[in-house]
Design an enzyme around this catalytic site. Structure first.
Site, mmCIF file in Angstrom:
data_model
loop_
_atom_site.group_PDB
_atom_site.id
_atom_site.type_symbol
_atom_site.label_atom_id
_atom_site.label_comp_id
_atom_site.label_asym_id
_atom_site.label_seq_id
_atom_site.Cartn_x
_atom_site.Cartn_y
_atom_site.Cartn_z
ATOM 1 N N HIS A 15 0.865 -1.179 0.000
ATOM 2 C CA HIS A 15 0.000 0.000 0.000
ATOM 3 C C HIS A 15 0.902 1.230 0.000
ATOM 4 O O HIS A 15 1.661 1.455 0.939
ATOM 5 C CB HIS A 15 -0.920 0.010 1.218
ATOM 6 N N CYS A 16 0.806 2.028 -1.047
ATOM 7 C CA CYS A 16 1.678 3.195 -1.208
ATOM 8 C C CYS A 16 0.939 4.437 -0.717
ATOM 9 O O CYS A 16 -0.131 4.786 -1.234
ATOM 10 C CB CYS A 16 2.079 3.357 -2.676
ATOM 11 N N VAL A 17 1.523 5.107 0.273
ATOM 12 C CA VAL A 17 0.891 6.319 0.798
ATOM 13 C C VAL A 17 1.036 7.492 -0.161
ATOM 14 O O VAL A 17 0.267 8.457 -0.083
ATOM 15 C CB VAL A 17 1.486 6.684 2.174
ATOM 16 N N ASN B 111 -1.898 7.007 -2.217
ATOM 17 C CA ASN B 111 -3.078 6.693 -1.402
ATOM 18 C C ASN B 111 -3.857 5.535 -2.008
ATOM 19 O O ASN B 111 -5.089 5.562 -2.084
ATOM 20 C CB ASN B 111 -3.975 7.928 -1.254
ATOM 21 N N SER B 112 -3.146 4.523 -2.420
ATOM 22 C CA SER B 112 -3.770 3.364 -3.026
ATOM 23 C C SER B 112 -2.798 2.195 -2.958
ATOM 24 O O SER B 112 -1.606 2.370 -2.664
ATOM 25 C CB SER B 112 -4.160 3.643 -4.484
#
Length: 429
Positions: free
Chosen positions: A282-284, A287-288
């Site tokens: 999950h890549c901040v 945001n996905s």
């Protein structure tokens, strides 16, 4: 016959909302102008803060919920809610960078504290398993602000040619397009039969007929024994299943939260609240999740960003520090703080270097994982279970499960999303 009593939450829907009205979290009609009215929690928190008394964590959460609910902007057919996490980057980033350009020591303190604050906020939200637009807002606003400073402070000096400016602008646009593509569906798994809440008997028959398998659940808890000793309720808790007789030995897990059978390499994201096919992490920053459908776009966005950022840094240093190489000017540029314009440009260069170094590390890890055909989720699981082969002090982790060689691994990555037809579990014998 008694008249039907209308619900408060349904009354506002009968009347159209003006641009400054909205339906609050209590289901009542409210107005933007009344954002400071009826704030008992905020008043109580301020009173306790003034009297040097501690504020309860529950009170702080209620205050933040109230602020986030009332922070709105007028819009057609009702005021729109503004996510409070996007505001700090818009306000603090220009202030910090301009303060850092006043003096060399101030610049060192500010540029050192910014990554520390970002990491603190990341671990705070990651521990709570909350989605946040802070990092996406920070990334997009950093791109826009760096480009604005470049146009305002660097281009007017006359050392940047129109072709160079056009190339930098094209790189910025390509970054935005790649980010837009990476923000799309990463490969969410949907339940084909939403009403089906149990594992079918044919799927149960696809398990190991011997019934002597040892499996690990979604949370890593081990379970052993035959199928006769396990109830359907235990199956819904996420124990792993290995299809017998499958030539590819595809491992499938039942996700109790999404109520579906996950294919191999799919995981449930606790932040997004849904299962993702071939989930990497999950890549901040977007945001996905990064999964099967957007992994290529994610790598493309990283590569374009690195090239554009390095090119912009080189153009800026070549303008404010003439007759010096880029690497030398980065560490030794006499007279750069003589004017505010050059000082601000130099500060923005160092800020861009810090961001670029972090993204370069992520890009390197991604390239290594793709070369060994592992996902970041599989790497973390292998490190916890001590099942992977570690190389170069843990920089490379090879699980050996899906590694088919360098060229085949990259070929598989280049064809992500182009799936051959998979037979359902009922057809596997």
């Amino acid at each position: 016959m008694k008249p039907v009593k209308k619900n408060k939450a349904e009354d506002p829907e009968l009347e159209p909302l003006c641009c400054c009205e909205y339906i609050d979290r209590n289901g009542e009609k409210n107005h933007v102008a009344a954002c400071l009215c009826d704030c008992q929690d905020l008043d109580e928190g301020c009173d306790r803060w003034i009297t040097c008394k501690s504020v309860q964590p529950e009170t702080c959460e209620r205050i933040m919920d109230t602020i986030s609910d009332r922070l709105r902007v007028p819009w057609l057919r009702g005021a729109k809610k503004v996510n409070i996490s996007i505001i700090p980057p818009l306000v603090l980033l220009p202030v910090f960078l301009r303060v850092a350009s006043w003096h060399f020591l101030l610049g060192a303190v500010v540029l050192t504290s910014l990554p520390v604050l970002a990491l603190w906020y990341y671990y705070l939200t990651h521990r709570r398993k909350e989605q946040t637009l802070f990092f996406l807002s920070l990334g997009l606003f950093s791109l826009g602000y760096m480009y604005y400073v470049f146009l305002q402070e660097v281009v007017p000096k006359g050392h940047v040619r129109p072709t160079q400016l056009a190339l930098l602008t094209c790189g910025l646009l390509l970054i935005l397009l790649a980010l837009y593509r990476a923000k799309k569906n990463p490969g969410y798994l949907r339940n084909p039969a939403s009403g089906d809440r149990s594992v079918s008997s044919s799927q149960m028959e696809c398990l190991n007929p011997k019934g002597q398998e040892k499996t690990k659940g979604f949370l890593g808890a081990e379970s052993s024994g035959g199928l006769n000793n396990r109830t359907p309720k235990d199956d819904l808790k996420g124990s792993s299943r290995t299809l017998a007789g499958s030539p590819t030995k595809v491992k499938e897990d039942w996700c109790a939260k999404c109520q579906l059978v996950r294919p191999a390499r799919a995981w449930h994201c606790r932040i997004c609240g849904i299962c993702v096919r071939r989930m990497d992490h999950h890549c901040v920053w977007i945001n996905s999740c990064v999964g099967e459908s957007n992994h290529q776009a994610f790598i493309l966005a990283l590569s374009i960003f690195l090239l554009t950022s390095v090119y912009g840094i080189a153009l800026t240093l070549d303008t404010i520090c003439r007759d010096r190489s880029v690497f030398t000017a980065l560490f030794y540029c006499p007279g750069v703080y003589a004017t505010y314009s050059s000082a601000l440009s130099f500060t923005c260069v160092w800020y861009s270097v810090i961001i670029t170094a972090g993204m370069a590390y992520i890009f390197l890890i991604q390239l290594i994982n793709i070369s060994y055909n592992v996902t970041e989720r599989e790497v973390q699981q292998a490190l916890r279970q001590k099942t992977g082969r570690r190389l170069l002090c843990g920089l490379i982790v090879d699980t050996g499960q899906y590694n088919r060689g360098f060229l085949r691994n990259w070929h598989q990555f280049s064809t992500l999303g182009a799936h051959p037809f998979h037979h359902p579990a009922e057809d596997i014998v």
